[in-house]
Design an enzyme around this catalytic site. Structure first.
Site, PDB file in Angstrom:
ATOM      1  N   ASP A  14       0.838  -1.198   0.000  1.00  0.00           N
ATOM      2  CA  ASP A  14       0.000   0.000   0.000  1.00  0.00           C
ATOM      3  C   ASP A  14       0.874   1.248   0.000  1.00  0.00           C
ATOM      4  O   ASP A  14       1.800   1.372   0.817  1.00  0.00           O
ATOM      5  CB  ASP A  14      -0.911   0.008   1.245  1.00  0.00           C
ATOM      6  CG  ASP A  14      -2.019  -1.030   1.143  1.00  0.00           C
ATOM      7  OD1 ASP A  14      -2.187  -1.633   0.065  1.00  0.00           O
ATOM      8  OD2 ASP A  14      -2.733  -1.226   2.151  1.00  0.00           O
ATOM      9  N   ASN A  44      -4.293  -8.773   4.688  1.00  0.00           N
ATOM     10  CA  ASN A  44      -4.835  -8.034   5.843  1.00  0.00           C
ATOM     11  C   ASN A  44      -5.725  -8.942   6.703  1.00  0.00           C
ATOM     12  O   ASN A  44      -5.701  -8.880   7.940  1.00  0.00           O
ATOM     13  CB  ASN A  44      -5.669  -6.832   5.384  1.00  0.00           C
ATOM     14  CG  ASN A  44      -4.854  -5.784   4.654  1.00  0.00           C
ATOM     15  OD1 ASN A  44      -3.631  -5.781   4.728  1.00  0.00           O
ATOM     16  ND2 ASN A  44      -5.533  -4.888   3.943  1.00  0.00           N
ATOM     17  N   THR A 218     -21.725  -5.745   5.927  1.00  0.00           N
ATOM     18  CA  THR A 218     -21.014  -4.785   6.778  1.00  0.00           C
ATOM     19  C   THR A 218     -21.438  -3.373   6.357  1.00  0.00           C
ATOM     20  O   THR A 218     -21.520  -3.054   5.172  1.00  0.00           O
ATOM     21  CB  THR A 218     -19.494  -4.966   6.664  1.00  0.00           C
ATOM     22  OG1 THR A 218     -19.105  -4.861   5.296  1.00  0.00           O
ATOM     23  CG2 THR A 218     -19.060  -6.323   7.199  1.00  0.00           C
ATOM     24  N   GLY A 223     -22.451  -0.731  11.826  1.00  0.00           N
ATOM     25  CA  GLY A 223     -22.268  -2.120  12.248  1.00  0.00           C
ATOM     26  C   GLY A 223     -22.529  -3.087  11.117  1.00  0.00           C
ATOM     27  O   GLY A 223     -22.058  -2.888  10.009  1.00  0.00           O
ATOM     28  N   ASP A 244      -8.639   6.181  10.032  1.00  0.00           N
ATOM     29  CA  ASP A 244      -8.411   5.633   8.688  1.00  0.00           C
ATOM     30  C   ASP A 244      -9.245   4.346   8.564  1.00  0.00           C
ATOM     31  O   ASP A 244      -9.022   3.389   9.310  1.00  0.00           O
ATOM     32  CB  ASP A 244      -6.900   5.334   8.537  1.00  0.00           C
ATOM     33  CG  ASP A 244      -6.530   4.784   7.163  1.00  0.00           C
ATOM     34  OD1 ASP A 244      -7.430   4.534   6.345  1.00  0.00           O
ATOM     35  OD2 ASP A 244      -5.324   4.612   6.919  1.00  0.00           O
ATOM     36  N   ASP A 250     -11.439  -5.895   6.127  1.00  0.00           N
ATOM     37  CA  ASP A 250     -10.535  -7.047   6.218  1.00  0.00           C
ATOM     38  C   ASP A 250     -10.418  -7.518   7.671  1.00  0.00           C
ATOM     39  O   ASP A 250     -10.437  -8.724   7.950  1.00  0.00           O
ATOM     40  CB  ASP A 250      -9.153  -6.683   5.676  1.00  0.00           C
ATOM     41  CG  ASP A 250      -9.235  -6.129   4.268  1.00  0.00           C
ATOM     42  OD1 ASP A 250     -10.154  -6.537   3.533  1.00  0.00           O
ATOM     43  OD2 ASP A 250      -8.400  -5.285   3.913  1.00  0.00           O
ATOM     44  N   GLY A 285      -3.356   3.012   8.413  1.00  0.00           N
ATOM     45  CA  GLY A 285      -2.789   1.841   7.743  1.00  0.00           C
ATOM     46  C   GLY A 285      -3.796   0.721   7.579  1.00  0.00           C
ATOM     47  O   GLY A 285      -4.944   0.831   8.041  1.00  0.00           O
ATOM     48  N   SER A 289      -2.944  -1.832  11.222  1.00  0.00           N
ATOM     49  CA  SER A 289      -3.919  -1.263  12.167  1.00  0.00           C
ATOM     50  C   SER A 289      -4.842  -2.336  12.763  1.00  0.00           C
ATOM     51  O   SER A 289      -5.729  -2.026  13.563  1.00  0.00           O
ATOM     52  CB  SER A 289      -4.749  -0.177  11.488  1.00  0.00           C
ATOM     53  OG  SER A 289      -5.506  -0.741  10.445  1.00  0.00           O
TER      54      SER A 289
HETATM   55  O1  RIB Z   1      -9.103  -3.403   2.077  1.00  0.00           O
HETATM   56  C1  RIB Z   1      -7.971  -2.586   2.055  1.00  0.00           C
HETATM   57  C2  RIB Z   1      -6.988  -3.099   1.067  1.00  0.00           C
HETATM   58  O2  RIB Z   1      -7.533  -2.997  -0.221  1.00  0.00           O
HETATM   59  C3  RIB Z   1      -5.695  -2.335   1.008  1.00  0.00           C
HETATM   60  O3  RIB Z   1      -4.730  -2.830   1.891  1.00  0.00           O
HETATM   61  C4  RIB Z   1      -5.306  -2.426  -0.452  1.00  0.00           C
HETATM   62  O4  RIB Z   1      -4.141  -3.134  -0.679  1.00  0.00           O
HETATM   63  C5  RIB Z   1      -6.489  -3.062  -1.153  1.00  0.00           C
HETATM   64  O5  RIB Z   1      -6.284  -4.383  -1.395  1.00  0.00           O
END
Ligand code: RIB
Length: 304
Positions: A14, A44, A218, A223, A244, A250, A285, A289
């Site tokens: 990223d 993630n 989601t 929520g 952020d 994820d 991030g 994060s």
């Molecule tokens: O969901 C967030 C992610 O979407 C980021 O980390 C980016 O790489 C994209 O895949």
């Protein structure tokens, strides 16, 4: 025993710029800060699950380049098994330029690179590992036929599946059918159900192809709605200061996988996932994060 999770999916580096507001087409704006970090929806989710205490295996493809090092660094640091990751000879590691504004909202461009070259042989190589897992999680940053294949293998070996249909893209009904849990956000729900959604539960039900499927929609600060054939449960999330939102979905999916693998009820699993995503948005991030287990448990305990 730790929950065993297999994630088949993407890794991206990223490239994140933080700014007061997004530029309009043709406009240049000044950014405030820039950060390079580990991302990709699949990775993630793997990191989120590992930080919640799961035994996690990641399956995917990287390039043979400097960005791949970042992937191995974070997987090693988080104790994620990357034995089945392949470094592709012909494609670069995925990258994602990301803009984040002062409200924490983001815009993301994903250049998939090696992620789109995952092969069925990569998944076959991990078949035993998948058979020993509790839950397999996939998203849509690898080829759709490999999403389908990963789900098929999981069903053949008899484990539960989560399909996070992100980012929004058309997917065949046969693929959806292989998912025990489908976890779209509202945009993805619109894309899958074919238009604007006025009734979330009805749209979610229109995607179900068999009795036992559950759709968990989601909804950001609102929520999530848990929709099964005959029941809809809106589950509010936690009020936090948003820094952020990148990676929140994820974190939610990684947490949902862990909670289901640990045998929590669906409602408790979604509460756990809501808490994980809420803590994720309080930091900058994506993978970095994702919160640790103790913080998620503390947030849940404080709300009881
Ligand atoms: O969901 C967030 C992610 O979407 C980021 O980390 C980016 O790489 C994209 O895949």
């Amino acid at each position: 025993m730790a929950a065993k999770i297999v994630v088949v999916g993407s890794f991206n580096t990223d490239l994140v710029s933080y700014m007061q507001r997004m530029p309009r087409p043709g406009e240049t704006v000044h950014g405030d800060t820039f950060m390079t970090g580990a991302g990709g929806k699949g990775s993630n989710q793997a990191v989120a699950a590992a930080r919640l205490g799961a035994d996690v295996t990641f399956i995917g493809r990287l390039g043979k380049d400097v960005f791949a090092n970042l992937a191995y660094e974070i997987w090693d640091a988080e104790g994620i098994n990357s034995d089945y990751v392949v470094q592709d000879e012909e494609s670069a590691t995925g990258v994602a330029p990301i803009f984040v504004d002062s409200a924490g909202e983001n815009m993301i461009v994903v250049v998939l690179g090696a992620n789109s070259r995952v092969q069925s042989s990569d998944i076959d190589a991990a078949r035993e590992r998948i058979a020993a897992a509790d839950v397999l999680v996939v998203q849509l940053e690898i080829n759709t036929d490999m999403v389908t294949y990963a789900l098929q293998v999981a069903k053949e070996v008899g484990i539960r599946t989560i399909l996070n249909p992100a980012p929004a893209a058309p997917i065949p009904r046969e693929t959806i059918q292989l998912a025990d849990y489908l976890t779209p956000n509202e945009t993805e729900l619109e894309s899958l159900s074919g238009g604007p959604v006025s009734d979330v539960a009805a749209a979610a039900r229109s995607l179900m192809t068999r009795e036992e499927q559950t759709v968990v929609v989601t909804m950001g600060a609102q929520g999530a709605q848990v929709v099964s054939r005959d029941r809809t449960d809106p589950l509010p999330t936690f009020k936090v200061d948003v820094v952020d939102t990148t990676g929140a979905g994820d974190a939610f999916n990684g947490a949902l996988a862990v909670a289901l693998a640990e045998g929590k009820s669906l409602q408790d699993a979604v509460r756990f996932a809501n808490a994980t995503a809420a803590l994720c948005v309080t930091k900058a991030g994506a993978a970095g994060s994702a919160p640790h287990r103790a913080d998620v448990d503390a947030l849940l305990a404080a709300s009881e």
